[in-house]
Enzyme design. Structure first.
Site, PDB file in Angstrom:
ATOM      1  N   HIS A 110     -13.318 -28.927 -49.479  1.00  0.00           N
ATOM      2  CA  HIS A 110     -14.638 -29.190 -48.920  1.00  0.00           C
ATOM      3  C   HIS A 110     -14.870 -30.704 -48.861  1.00  0.00           C
ATOM      4  O   HIS A 110     -15.259 -31.290 -49.872  1.00  0.00           O
ATOM      5  CB  HIS A 110     -15.722 -28.529 -49.777  1.00  0.00           C
TER       6      HIS A 110
ATOM      7  N   CYS B 179     -12.392 -25.135 -45.129  1.00  0.00           N
ATOM      8  CA  CYS B 179     -12.201 -24.012 -46.063  1.00  0.00           C
ATOM      9  C   CYS B 179     -11.772 -22.772 -45.270  1.00  0.00           C
ATOM     10  O   CYS B 179     -10.749 -22.794 -44.589  1.00  0.00           O
ATOM     11  CB  CYS B 179     -13.453 -23.799 -46.906  1.00  0.00           C
TER      12      CYS B 179
ATOM     13  N   GLU C  32     -17.271 -32.228 -47.561  1.00  0.00           N
ATOM     14  CA  GLU C  32     -18.705 -32.516 -47.746  1.00  0.00           C
ATOM     15  C   GLU C  32     -19.105 -32.442 -49.210  1.00  0.00           C
ATOM     16  O   GLU C  32     -20.246 -32.741 -49.568  1.00  0.00           O
ATOM     17  CB  GLU C  32     -19.540 -31.546 -46.889  1.00  0.00           C
TER      18      GLU C  32
END
Lengths: 269, 204
Positions: B186, B82, B188
């Site tokens: 992202h 990001c 994750e």
């Protein structure tokens, strides 16, 4: 061409160490996190959703520590964005949630009581971080928004409140029908009709999902970006995976996740 | 022995979620703001959400820029996520022009909302990868990832394997320049597709 996907969301309601079922905002204890894992295989549920919401619905002002430890623990099982909230009254309240694994913070009562805090939260964390929760129920005077866990009715039509919230520095609106909450009767079209045209932020709808078919109607509306359920009994385990498949079959533009691939990635490095 | 990974902590970003994803994959994450630790790290992740200028100020004040350069000099690998990816670039026009870490020549500008687009860009969007290998190995043909950002890195003249996304125009969603890589999305927070990307980063 921009094609943001529609989202299927699941909400967990937390109260003093337990997860709750809510019906018209009346709470009933279901079990603690061990119980949730043992009986309802939350990890499996997390493989089939696009976002998770964790709300602290404890009445009164309790310590946040227990809630924070649950947010952290749920983060370990869930590789999607997490919105956490309930009782956020200060920038510090939001900060500790964001440091415990939340990506976004849900706010409800302070939208009415403390607009300056809303501005402060937006300047500190960015408006994309704020999910404005609006609870609506029908009254003798038509639909009204309520705050403080549904206990305080605002003195204006719900549509007017929604329009006002839409002008605040927030990232999304989370719209719940109190009348349908936990009933399993389907989402509330009358509440969806209150949403102003050309809403400048994404809209999440909640309240009433009882089966897979119920998600299709709101998600097929252009102005709705996401639909959420908090119905633990109806939607844990495999049933959200089934709902997902059903919705994709019905033409709802959801991402196709691969739960088997995710399971296979565990411990792979 | 589990694979150690250092997550650079300069006070901005959801470090907790990145650590959870790394643990799930079987790696051993540590969160550190110590430049000595970062300089010795073979696998380093630079996360981040927020202001580019503030982030660069904090990174420089903590000597973490030199630490990341040292780690790369010793053959280490770096993944920016990001804002962390944007920081790897030459500069950003967020709050006036701010120089980045300069590990790739790309510049960062605001998403174009002149067509009435909602900015920030929040949600799951499709990306197109130039080749499904390296950082992008084993991804589905049309992978989707979770984005939340108002600024984006321009594709520029970057010729390494990369991914693009279209939101008010095409922008760089991820790149794999060997030792240095980045994702605007992202990973994750992007279920199976996202964890596949992190796994690919750790495997090399």
């Amino acid at each position: 061409m921009t094609a943001l996907k529609k989202r299927l969301m699941f909400a967990l309601l937390y109260d003093g160490g337990n997860f709750m079922l809510s019906r018209n905002f009346r709470l009933q204890r279901v079990g603690d996190i061990e119980w949730l894992e043992r009986n309802y295989n939350f990890r499996e549920t997390a493989l089939s959703i696009d976002e998770l919401v964790i709300l602290n619905v404890e009445r009164g002002r309790a310590s946040m520590d227990g809630f924070l430890s649950h947010v952290k623990r749920l983060n370990d099982d869930c590789f999607v964005p997490i919105t956490a909230g309930g009782g956020v009254r200060s920038v510090d309240d939001a900060r500790v949630l964001l440091r415990s694994g939340a990506d976004k913070v849900a706010i409800n009562t302070v939208l009415w009581t403390d607009p300056a805090l809303v501005a402060g939260l937006a300047s500190e964390f960015g408006r994309q971080c704020l999910v404005a929760s609006v609870d609506v129920r029908s009254t003798a005077d038509g639909h009204r928004a309520v705050v403080a866990n549904g206990t305080e009715e605002l003195p204006m039509p719900a549509a007017e409140w929604l329009s006002r919230v839409a002008t605040m520095p927030i990232g999304e609106i989370f719209l719940t029908s109190v009348d349908r909450d936990g009933t399993g009767q389907g989402f509330d079209d009358a509440v969806l009709d209150l949403v102003p045209p050309d809403l400048p932020v994404p809209l999440i709808v909640a309240g009433g999902a009882g089966k897979a078919e119920h998600f299709a109607a709101p998600l097929q509306r252009d102005e709705v970006g996401a639909a959420c359920t908090a119905h633990l009994f109806n939607f844990v385990g495999q049933s959200l995976a089934t709902s997902r498949a059903h919705l994709r079959g019905a033409g709802v533009d959801l991402v196709e996740w691969d739960p088997d691939l995710l399971r296979g990635l565990a411990g792979s490095v | 022995m589990t694979l150690p990974v250092v997550i650079v902590d300069y006070g901005m970003g959801n470090l907790f979620s990145v650590a959870s994803a790394l643990r799930y994959l079987g790696a051993e994450p540590s969160i550190s703001s110590d430049p000595e630790v970062v300089a010795r790290s073979p696998h380093t992740i630079l996360p981040g959400v927020g202001s580019f200028r503030l982030a660069m100020d904090r990174i420089r004040a903590g000597a973490l820029d030199e630490a990341m350069h040292s780690s790369l000099g010793a053959g280490g690998r770096l993944l920016g996520i990001c804002l962390g990816m944007q920081l790897l670039g030459a500069s950003s026009i967020e709050d006036g022009t701010t120089a980045g870490l300069g590990l790739v020549p790309n510049v960062v500008a605001r998403l174009d909302d002149s067509g009435g687009l909602k900015v920030p860009h929040v949600g799951f969007n499709e990306v197109h990868v130039t080749e499904r290998s390296g950082l992008f190995a084993d991804l589905p043909e049309k992978p989707h990832f979770y984005f939340v950002h108002s600024f984006r890195m321009e594709e520029g003249s970057l010729s390494c394997p990369r991914a693009t996304c279209d939101y008010g125009g095409r922008f760089l969603a991820a790149f794999d320049a060997g030792q240095v890589s980045g994702t605007q999305f992202h990973p994750e927070k992007s279920q199976s597709a996202g964890l596949t990307v992190i796994r690919n980063f750790l495997r090399r």
